[in-house]
Design a protein around this motif. Structure first.
Motif, short mmCIF file in Angstrom:
data_model
loop_
_atom_site.label_atom_id
_atom_site.label_comp_id
_atom_site.label_asym_id
_atom_site.label_seq_id
_atom_site.Cartn_x
_atom_site.Cartn_y
_atom_site.Cartn_z
N MET A 124 0.87 -1.18 0.00
CA MET A 124 0.00 0.00 0.00
C MET A 124 0.90 1.22 0.00
O MET A 124 1.74 1.38 0.88
CB MET A 124 -0.88 -0.02 1.26
N ASP A 125 0.74 2.08 -1.01
CA ASP A 125 1.66 3.22 -1.06
C ASP A 125 1.20 4.34 -0.14
O ASP A 125 0.14 4.27 0.49
CB ASP A 125 1.89 3.70 -2.51
N GLY A 126 2.05 5.37 -0.02
CA GLY A 126 1.81 6.42 0.95
C GLY A 126 0.51 7.17 0.71
O GLY A 126 -0.20 7.50 1.66
N LEU A 127 0.20 7.45 -0.57
CA LEU A 127 -1.01 8.22 -0.87
C LEU A 127 -2.26 7.44 -0.49
O LEU A 127 -3.21 8.00 0.06
CB LEU A 127 -1.05 8.58 -2.36
N GLN A 128 -2.23 6.13 -0.77
CA GLN A 128 -3.37 5.28 -0.38
C GLN A 128 -3.51 5.26 1.14
O GLN A 128 -4.62 5.36 1.67
CB GLN A 128 -3.17 3.85 -0.89
N THR A 129 -2.38 5.14 1.80
CA THR A 129 -2.40 5.12 3.26
C THR A 129 -3.00 6.42 3.79
O THR A 129 -3.80 6.42 4.72
CB THR A 129 -0.97 4.94 3.79
N GLN A 130 -2.59 7.53 3.15
CA GLN A 130 -3.10 8.84 3.58
C GLN A 130 -4.63 8.89 3.47
O GLN A 130 -5.31 9.38 4.37
CB GLN A 130 -2.46 9.92 2.72
N LEU A 187 -6.25 6.73 6.07
CA LEU A 187 -6.09 7.36 7.38
C LEU A 187 -7.11 8.49 7.56
O LEU A 187 -7.68 8.65 8.64
CB LEU A 187 -4.67 7.91 7.50
N ALA A 188 -7.36 9.25 6.48
CA ALA A 188 -8.32 10.35 6.56
C ALA A 188 -9.70 9.83 6.94
O ALA A 188 -10.47 10.49 7.63
CB ALA A 188 -8.39 11.08 5.22
N LEU A 226 -10.15 7.04 8.72
CA LEU A 226 -10.08 6.42 10.05
C LEU A 226 -9.91 7.45 11.16
O LEU A 226 -10.62 7.43 12.17
CB LEU A 226 -8.89 5.45 10.11
N ALA A 227 -8.91 8.31 10.98
CA ALA A 227 -8.59 9.29 12.01
C ALA A 227 -8.18 10.58 11.32
O ALA A 227 -7.01 10.82 11.07
CB ALA A 227 -7.46 8.77 12.90
N ALA A 228 -9.18 11.41 11.00
CA ALA A 228 -8.94 12.58 10.17
C ALA A 228 -8.12 13.64 10.89
O ALA A 228 -7.57 14.54 10.26
CB ALA A 228 -10.27 13.18 9.73
N THR A 229 -8.00 13.53 12.21
CA THR A 229 -7.29 14.58 12.95
C THR A 229 -5.79 14.34 13.00
O THR A 229 -5.06 15.15 13.56
CB THR A 229 -7.81 14.66 14.39
N LEU A 230 -5.30 13.21 12.44
CA LEU A 230 -3.87 12.91 12.50
C LEU A 230 -3.19 13.45 11.23
O LEU A 230 -3.37 12.92 10.14
CB LEU A 230 -3.65 11.39 12.60
N PRO A 231 -2.38 14.52 11.36
CA PRO A 231 -1.77 15.12 10.17
C PRO A 231 -0.65 14.23 9.61
O PRO A 231 -0.04 13.47 10.35
CB PRO A 231 -1.21 16.45 10.66
N VAL A 232 -0.41 14.39 8.30
CA VAL A 232 0.55 13.54 7.60
C VAL A 232 1.71 14.39 7.08
O VAL A 232 1.50 15.44 6.50
CB VAL A 232 -0.13 12.83 6.42
N VAL A 233 2.94 13.90 7.32
CA VAL A 233 4.13 14.49 6.70
C VAL A 233 4.72 13.41 5.81
O VAL A 233 4.91 12.28 6.26
CB VAL A 233 5.17 14.91 7.76
N PHE A 234 4.96 13.74 4.53
CA PHE A 234 5.56 12.74 3.65
C PHE A 234 7.08 12.86 3.68
O PHE A 234 7.63 13.96 3.71
CB PHE A 234 5.05 12.91 2.22
N LEU A 235 7.72 11.70 3.68
CA LEU A 235 9.18 11.65 3.62
C LEU A 235 9.50 10.63 2.54
O LEU A 235 9.36 9.43 2.75
CB LEU A 235 9.75 11.22 4.97
N SER A 236 9.90 11.12 1.35
CA SER A 236 10.01 10.21 0.22
C SER A 236 11.40 10.23 -0.39
O SER A 236 12.06 11.26 -0.45
CB SER A 236 8.99 10.61 -0.85
N GLY A 237 11.85 9.06 -0.84
CA GLY A 237 13.15 8.97 -1.50
C GLY A 237 13.03 9.14 -2.99
O GLY A 237 14.02 9.26 -3.70
N ARG A 238 11.80 9.12 -3.50
CA ARG A 238 11.63 9.16 -4.95
C ARG A 238 10.34 9.88 -5.29
O ARG A 238 9.47 9.37 -5.97
CB ARG A 238 11.58 7.73 -5.46
N GLY A 239 10.24 11.10 -4.77
CA GLY A 239 8.99 11.82 -4.97
C GLY A 239 8.93 12.45 -6.34
O GLY A 239 9.94 12.85 -6.89
N THR A 240 7.72 12.49 -6.91
CA THR A 240 7.53 13.20 -8.17
C THR A 240 6.66 14.41 -7.88
O THR A 240 6.02 14.48 -6.82
CB THR A 240 6.81 12.32 -9.20
#
Lengths: 204, 505
Positions: free
Chosen positions: A62-68, A71-72, A74-88
């Protein structure tokens, strides 16, 4: 994951990153929980989490965007910071559109990471406060009968008693009675209190 | 108009025409018979009054002759009305005109009677004039009965005035005194009135019937016209709808065709663009993969170094944790180096020195190595080889690397307790090594992209192993394929065999 200490959830399939970034955050004074599988993290996330999550973008299963997105829901109040090695640019735009606090490139500077985490914590506090207010308002509004809610909504929007009576096709006297009951049930002392409650509960 | 009438219309018209014809004939005949009968009655009355033979010519006989002429006129009227050419409007007009003409003729004869009987020319002329004016201008054309009633009443009124001596009375033929006598004692008046009335009645009856028939036909026709109009409008509407439908379909088809042509053009353009971009994309893909693979350990190194610095800055410094951070950073660095080495191996394009190699021996060595380096592995590796050497033409070092990669992949994919079966075979021109594991096999995506760099199904795999294998085998003019077998993934390596001396076959 309980208590009032904010927790940084670090979700990354790469062991080097989990170990290194996890240690760095801990050394900087954060409580860190690391997850190698986003699904395990989603399964364990509480309903009203305190803290934030640092998500990797490319993970098997499951990639990060799907997880995000999950998560929205499940728990919309938990903010997300992305840390990527190969971001586009596309994935970055998508992440920010979906409400990410920040999108960082690996290897990220320690201060930059720390700033992002602080920003996410602040967002988390705001969101939780808003959610609490909303829950409180919802609880109060939930006491109203359907007709009282109609009156409440119209009065909060600034309609006078007689206009409200016309709109609901009832007499102005009835509106007055409903209105005083609404004030009592909502524990409101004035019209501004009512309007505030309506805004908080999303009715107006 | 005729041609557009339906069969039902034509049948209805025929029926109406037949009714019209019979009515006309009956009217004409009745008038003729009434004229003859009343003329006969007058003659009988004359004989009774004057005495003598019934056939004695007299003034009354003249009147009888006139009545016979009148009967003929009525018959002609009937014939003309019955067989006039078709056409509703024409027939209607004809009916009105001929009825009027018949009436005028009848009047003429009746008033002729009066004149003969002794009425003054001027009174007769006045009555006739009044009748014609009234008929022409005041009574509707179709109300023939009213004309007749009026004519009869006016004649009777004239007789009455003469009888009373109000209007001058001067018989033209004064030698016939008997006329004067019978006339003045009222019998003649009575007879003439009866005569008049008798002629009038069939006219009234016939014209009434005719009028009704014509109106019925008119109504029916109007209804039919309305119905036909509705049908035509209906058809017209359907036709318009179908035209519209056709137009829509046509334009949809045209649109579809345009769209298809456009998409074909777009496809061709895209293919060209893809061909152009493929080289660049492959390079970009490779670079992106390298960056990702390096960024992971680099992130670890950077984070560990920063953590170590912070830990050492503490009062007192946390030496144990700082040391661990440095050890982890060194581990990450090794990982980064491994990535770089793998990429370099992939990028190397040195000519390979190819010699005959016994792949069976190579496989045995590789399996030994694997079992030594992975003692904890619970996977059994079974080697199925022919007794003869399985000779291939190639570089032993490179082929070992291929086999090590493939067999290790299989061992890692197989569940603990599973097996990897390595089957060696010789075909006419090649040596074949088939490696089958008892794992879950390739996914569809993995099958399609198994040999592309950076594609891996292992959590910590780099995705370079199979890509490197393919590259090595390409250099050997061999091949490597991936499929799913009965138990799990199957990877087949084919290397050309050396030109063999007969003894080694």
């Amino acid at each position: 994951m309980t208590g009032t200490t904010p927790v940084v959830h670090l979700v990354d399939d790469d062991p080097s990153v989990r170990r290194g970034v996890g240690r760095l955050l801990q050394v900087r004074g954060y409580t860190v929980e690391t997850w190698d599988d986003p699904r395990a993290f989603l399964a364990a996330v509480p309903a009203d989490p305190i803290g934030c999550v640092i998500l990797d973008l490319n993970m098997p299963g499951m990639d990060g965007l799907q997880t995000q997105l999950k998560l929205a829901a499940l728990a919309a109040t938990l903010p997300v910071v992305f840390l990527s090695g190969r971001g586009t640019i596309a994935s970055c735009a998508e992440a920010l559109k979906q409400g990410a606090v920040d999108f960082l490139e690996k290897p990220a500077d320690s201060d930059v990471l720390s700033t992002a985490v602080e920003k996410a914590f602040a967002r988390n506090r705001d969101l939780r406060a808003a959610a609490a207010l909303r829950a409180e308002a919802d609880e109060l509004v939930g006491r109203l009968t359907e007709r009282e809610r109609d009156v409440f909504r119209l009065v909060a929007r600034g309609f006078t008693n007689s206009e409200t009576a016309d709109l609901l096709d009832i007499s102005a006297e009835t509106v007055k009675v409903h209105r005083s009951r609404v004030m009592k049930k909502l524990e409101a002392d004035s019209l501004p209190d009512l309007v505030l409650l309506a805004v908080q509960s999303g009715l107006a | 108009m005729h041609s557009s009438l339906s069969a039902a219309d034509r049948a209805s018209r025929r029926a109406l025409d037949a009714r019209h014809r019979s009515t006309a004939i009956a009217t004409g005949a009745a008038c003729a018979v009434a004229s003859l009968l009343t003329a006969g009655a007058s003659q009988v009355m004359f004989v009774l009054v004057e005495g003598g033979d019934l056939w004695t010519p007299s003034l009354v006989t003249t009147a009888v002759g006139l009545n016979v002429v009148m009967g003929v006129v009525c018959g002609l009227y009937a014939a003309v009305n019955a067989w006039w050419p078709r056409g509703v409007a024409d027939r209607d007009t004809l009916y009105v005109r001929s009825t009027r003409a018949l009436f005028v003729v009848t009047q003429g004869f009746c008033l002729g009677h009066l004149h003969l009987a002794g009425s003054h020319s001027s009174s007769v002329s006045l009555v006739l004039l009044a009748q014609v004016i009234l008929m022409r201008f005041f009574l509707p054309h179709r109300e023939v009965w009213a004309w007749i009633l009026f004519a009869w009443a006016s004649a009777v009124a004239l007789f009455a005035l003469e009888f009373a001596g109000v209007v001058p009375y001067a018989p033209i033929l004064s030698q016939h005194d008997y006329l004067r006598q019978v006339y003045l004692d009222g019998r003649w008046v009575l007879a003439d009135s009866v005569h008049y009335f008798a002629v009038s009645l069939p006219l009234v009856w016939g014209t009434g019937r005719l009028r009704l028939a014509l109106e019925a036909r008119q109504d029916e026709l109007e209804e039919r016209v309305a119905e036909r109009t509705r049908e035509l409008e209906d058809k017209n509407e359907r036709l318009l709808a179908s035209i519209e439908e056709t137009r829509r379909t046509t334009s949809a088809l045209l649109l579809e065709r345009d769209r298809r042509m456009q998409s074909e053009r777009a496809e061709v353009e895209m293919r060209d663009a893809l061909d152009r971009a493929r080289g660049a994309a492959l390079l970009g893909e490779l670079a992106g993969g390298i960056a990702h693979e390096l960024n992971q350990p680099l992130a670890g190194i950077a984070a560990n170094a920063e953590a170590a610095r912070l830990l050492l800055d503490r009062q007192p410094p946390d030496l144990a944790e700082a040391r661990q951070a440095i050890v982890d950073a060194a581990e990450d660095e090794r990982r980064a180096r491994a990535v770089i080495n793998a990429v370099r191996a992939l990028a190397q394009d040195q000519p390979i020195e190819r010699l005959p190699v016994d792949l069976a021996e190579t496989v045995t060595r590789v399996v030994d190595l694997l079992e030594r380096t992975r003692p904890a592995s619970k996977v059994t590796i079974v080697v199925d080889r022919p007794d003869a050497p399985v000779l291939a033409l190639g570089s032993e070092v490179h082929l070992s690397q291929v086999l090590l990669n493939v067999i290790r992949n299989g061992a890692e994919a197989a569940e603990p307790g599973g097996t990897v079966t390595v089957t060696l075979a010789i075909t006419r021109a090649s040596a074949v090594v088939r490696v089958e594991d008892s794992g879950s096999g390739f996914s569809t995506h993995a099958l399609e992209h198994a040999f592309e760099p950076w594609v891996t199904s292992r959590p910590n795999g780099m995705g370079l192993g199979l890509a490197l294998c393919r590259r090595i085998l390409q250099a050997h003019e061999g091949s490597i394929t991936a499929t799913n077998g009965a138990n799990g993934a199957v990877v087949t390596v084919t290397v050309p065999a050396p030109p063999l001396p007969p003894s080694a076959a």
